[in-house]
Scaffold this active site. Structure first.
Site, short mmCIF file in Angstrom:
data_model
loop_
_atom_site.label_atom_id
_atom_site.label_comp_id
_atom_site.label_asym_id
_atom_site.label_seq_id
_atom_site.Cartn_x
_atom_site.Cartn_y
_atom_site.Cartn_z
N GLY A 116 -9.70 -14.10 -5.75
CA GLY A 116 -10.60 -13.58 -7.11
C GLY A 116 -12.13 -14.00 -6.67
O GLY A 116 -12.93 -13.22 -7.11
N SER B 28 -5.46 -4.22 -1.84
CA SER B 28 -5.23 -4.58 -0.56
C SER B 28 -6.46 -4.89 0.54
O SER B 28 -7.39 -4.09 0.31
CB SER B 28 -4.33 -3.42 0.09
OG SER B 28 -3.98 -3.91 1.43
N GLY B 29 -6.05 -5.67 1.29
CA GLY B 29 -7.08 -5.98 2.34
C GLY B 29 -7.25 -7.46 2.59
O GLY B 29 -7.98 -8.03 3.52
N LYS C 174 0.80 0.45 -4.46
CA LYS C 174 0.41 -0.86 -3.73
C LYS C 174 1.73 -1.41 -3.27
O LYS C 174 1.96 -1.95 -1.96
CB LYS C 174 -0.26 -1.86 -4.72
CG LYS C 174 -0.26 -3.16 -4.02
CD LYS C 174 -1.30 -2.86 -2.74
CE LYS C 174 -1.58 -4.36 -2.08
NZ LYS C 174 -0.79 -5.44 -1.57
N HIS D 23 2.75 0.36 -0.07
CA HIS D 23 1.95 0.09 1.04
C HIS D 23 2.64 -1.25 1.64
O HIS D 23 2.38 -1.45 2.70
CB HIS D 23 0.47 -0.14 0.21
CG HIS D 23 -0.48 -0.83 1.30
ND1 HIS D 23 -0.23 -2.15 1.46
CD2 HIS D 23 -1.38 -0.48 1.82
CE1 HIS D 23 -1.01 -2.69 2.00
NE2 HIS D 23 -2.01 -1.60 2.53
N ASN D 24 2.67 -2.21 0.65
CA ASN D 24 3.51 -3.28 1.39
C ASN D 24 4.54 -3.21 2.29
O ASN D 24 4.74 -3.66 3.15
CB ASN D 24 3.65 -4.46 0.34
CG ASN D 24 2.35 -5.24 -0.25
OD1 ASN D 24 1.10 -4.36 -0.14
ND2 ASN D 24 2.30 -6.34 -0.59
N GLU E 26 3.57 -1.70 5.28
CA GLU E 26 3.12 -2.95 6.14
C GLU E 26 4.11 -3.89 6.70
O GLU E 26 3.90 -4.25 7.92
CB GLU E 26 2.21 -3.83 5.09
CG GLU E 26 1.96 -5.10 5.39
CD GLU E 26 1.01 -5.94 4.34
OE1 GLU E 26 0.19 -5.28 3.67
OE2 GLU E 26 1.64 -7.03 4.02
N HIS F 246 37.20 11.87 -6.35
CA HIS F 246 35.71 12.17 -6.67
C HIS F 246 35.44 13.80 -6.26
O HIS F 246 33.94 13.78 -6.51
CB HIS F 246 34.94 11.10 -5.73
CG HIS F 246 35.14 9.73 -6.13
ND1 HIS F 246 34.97 9.18 -7.58
CD2 HIS F 246 35.58 8.72 -5.59
CE1 HIS F 246 35.25 8.01 -7.56
NE2 HIS F 246 35.73 7.46 -6.39
C1 6PG Z 1 -2.48 -6.78 1.12
C2 6PG Z 1 -1.28 -7.44 1.49
C3 6PG Z 1 -1.06 -8.86 0.81
C4 6PG Z 1 0.37 -9.30 0.92
C5 6PG Z 1 0.16 -10.75 1.54
C6 6PG Z 1 1.65 -11.41 2.19
O1 6PG Z 1 -2.31 -5.62 1.21
O2 6PG Z 1 -3.53 -7.03 1.17
O3 6PG Z 1 -0.22 -6.72 1.42
O4 6PG Z 1 -1.01 -8.17 -0.61
O5 6PG Z 1 1.00 -9.69 -0.28
O6 6PG Z 1 -0.53 -10.25 2.66
O7 6PG Z 1 2.84 -10.54 1.96
P1 6PG Z 1 3.98 -11.08 2.27
O8 6PG Z 1 3.77 -12.51 2.04
O9 6PG Z 1 4.98 -10.71 1.47
O10 6PG Z 1 4.07 -11.07 3.81
#
Ligand code: 6PG
Length: 485
Positions: free
Chosen positions: A20, A134-135, A188, A191-192, A195, A457
């Site tokens: 924040g 994200s970032g 998002k 995205h994760n 990730e 089935h």
């Molecule tokens: C982002 C990341 C972030 C994420 C944390 C930890 O896009 O900036 O995805 O949002 O929540 O880095 O994620 P985990 O604790 O689930 O690994």
């Protein structure tokens, strides 16, 4: 701290933990923005004010004063831990805001919560926007990738503000109106999930190289740094090199060797897999990444399994350079699978929830700012711009060619993993997914036969229309049936 009753700020931030605070500073650094800030406990606000007087924040101790410090339509971004805290702040703001004002949730909320919240807030005439951001900490400060949902009307006010703070990739801000209500948080979440898969694949590549060639973490850092100059160029590859190069000050050992090998998670990967299961989308690479973190975090089971036998035959890598190149290609191919599965999940989510999500635009806003930012998102964007209703990303011409070039190496790496006893769940499940998709015939036919045997089935036939059932407990003749799925 000065309390204010004059509306001077064009944007406010509620929740001044690191994300924040950094987002507020990012907003304050852009021309034309005056930023109001509020945190439940005043200490955080005071710290931010004293450390960053240059930001010219308008701070309030009471949420009423914070609201009064915002120009209309009031716009406030909530940056608190997802969950109950978010609901509490939304309730407070809803009571103080007026129709036309905008509440933005910039946390990692579960998209179904966002759908619920948007519906409830909309009834008051106030706009609610769930925005994935994200970032990490640095992205929030210097330019994140932003995935807002909510109404088009809210985006008219919000879009320019978010564009001003977002990362810029190839001249374009990494923000787009993803779709209505929970669409932004949905994207998002995916995205994760990607990730998670990306991180797990990189970790498997590191493990195979280390145990296969005996290279040190610092030497493997050089390998990743080299990879980062080619088609794998990405933020996660770049930071992997940095992590592997780090030496622990206390012991002089590579830091990676003193970190406990149990991976944590905050839940977004689990949500991705749960959601994909509900949608019937096989996100196997992402799921394996989530499971791998789970497996790592069960020390009691790992201890119980530690004496179980490994391969009887010795495994040796003859040509280190050739093996490393094979691993690079396996990583590239598996990564394409993870993105392809992730985009499938977005398309399925959009269908299910009535969102009009432009997959090409999503790939573009992931080119900068976010954790999965990577060179090859440009190729994904190109693929969707060539064929907007692309059925399978990995079969798009650019990626099909990449798969053709990588698949022999990928197979050798999966074989090496099985022979050596070095786990590579994301590599191998991604390869199975690829082979499953390209198969002429799948043993799903046998599964249908089994289902018909024990549960009537039913099944379809390859040689005509209709639905059938074999009278397994009778004379085993075939009858026409009603499709029971
Ligand atoms: C982002 C990341 C972030 C994420 C944390 C930890 O896009 O900036 O995805 O949002 O929540 O880095 O994620 P985990 O604790 O689930 O690994």
């Amino acid at each position: 701290m000065t309390e204010t009753t004059t509306a001077k700020a064009n944007i406010g931030v509620v929740g001044l933990a690191v994300m924040g605070s950094n987002l507020a500073r990012n907003l304050a650094s852009r021309d034309g923005n005056t930023v109001a800030v509020y945190n439940r406990s005043v200490e955080k606000t005071n710290t931010l004010l004293s450390e960053h007087p240059e930001a010219g924040f308008i701070a309030s101790e009471k949420i009423e004063d914070f609201v009064a410090s915002l120009q209309k339509p009031r716009t406030a971004i909530i940056m608190v831990q997802a969950g109950k805290g978010t609901d509490a702040v939304i309730d407070q703001l809803t009571q103080l805001f007026e129709p036309g004002d905008i509440i933005v949730d910039g946390g990692n909320a579960l998209f179904t919560d966002t759908i619920r919240r948007e519906k409830a807030v909309r009834e008051t005439g106030i706009n609610f926007v769930g925005a994935g951001i994200s970032g990490g900490e640095e992205g929030a400060l210097k330019g994140p990738s932003i995935m807002p949902g909510g109404s088009a009307e809210a985006y008219e006010t919000l879009g320019p503000i978010l564009s001003s703070i977002a990362a810029v990739a190839e001249g374009e801000p990494c923000v787009t109106h993803v779709g209505t209500d929970g669409a932004g948080h949905f994207v998002k979440m995916i995205h994760n999930g990607i990730e998670y898969a990306d991180m797990q694949l990189i970790a498997e590549a590191y493990d195979l190289i280390r145990r296969g060639t005996g290279k040190s973490p610092a030497e493997i850092a050089d390998v990743f740094a080299e990879w980062n100059r080619g088609e794998l160029e990405s933020y996660l590859i770049e930071i992997t090199a940095e992590v592997l190069r780090q030496v622990d000050a206390k012991t002089g050992k590579p830091l990676v060797d003193v970190i406990v090998d149990q991976a944590g998670s905050k839940g977004t990967g689990v949500w991705t897999v749960q959601t994909a299961l509900n949608l019937g989308v096989p996100v196997s690479g992402i799921a394996e990444a989530v499971f791998a973190r789970g497996l790592s975090s069960h020390p009691e089971q790992r201890e119980a399994a530690s004496d179980l036998p490994g391969p009887s035959d010795a495994w040796r890598v003859e040509d280190h350079d050739a093996f490393i190149e094979d691993v690079r290609l396996a990583l590239y191919a598996s990564k394409i699978v993870a993105y392809s599965q992730g985009f499938d999940a977005i398309a399925a989510g959009a269908d299910e929830h009535g969102w009009n999500i432009d997959l090409g635009a999503v790939s573009k806003i992931w080119r900068g700012g976010c954790i999965i930012r990577a060179q090859f998102l440009n190729r994904i964007a190109d693929s969707y711009s060539d064929v907007p209703d692309l059925k399978l990303l990995l079969a798009a011409p650019y990626f099909a060619e990449a798969m053709a070039g990588a698949q022999d190496a990928w197979r050798r790496v999966v074989v090496a993993s099985a022979q050596s006893g070095i786990p590579a769940p994301a590599f191998s499940s991604s390869l199975s997914y690829y082979d499953g998709l390209r198969a002429d015939r799948l043993p799903a036919a046998l599964v249908q036969g089994q289902r018909d045997f024990f549960g009537a089935h039913t099944y379809k036939r390859v040689d005509g229309e209709g639905t059938f059932h074999t009278l397994w407990s009778g004379d085993r003749s075939e009858i026409q049936a009603t499709d029971s799925h």
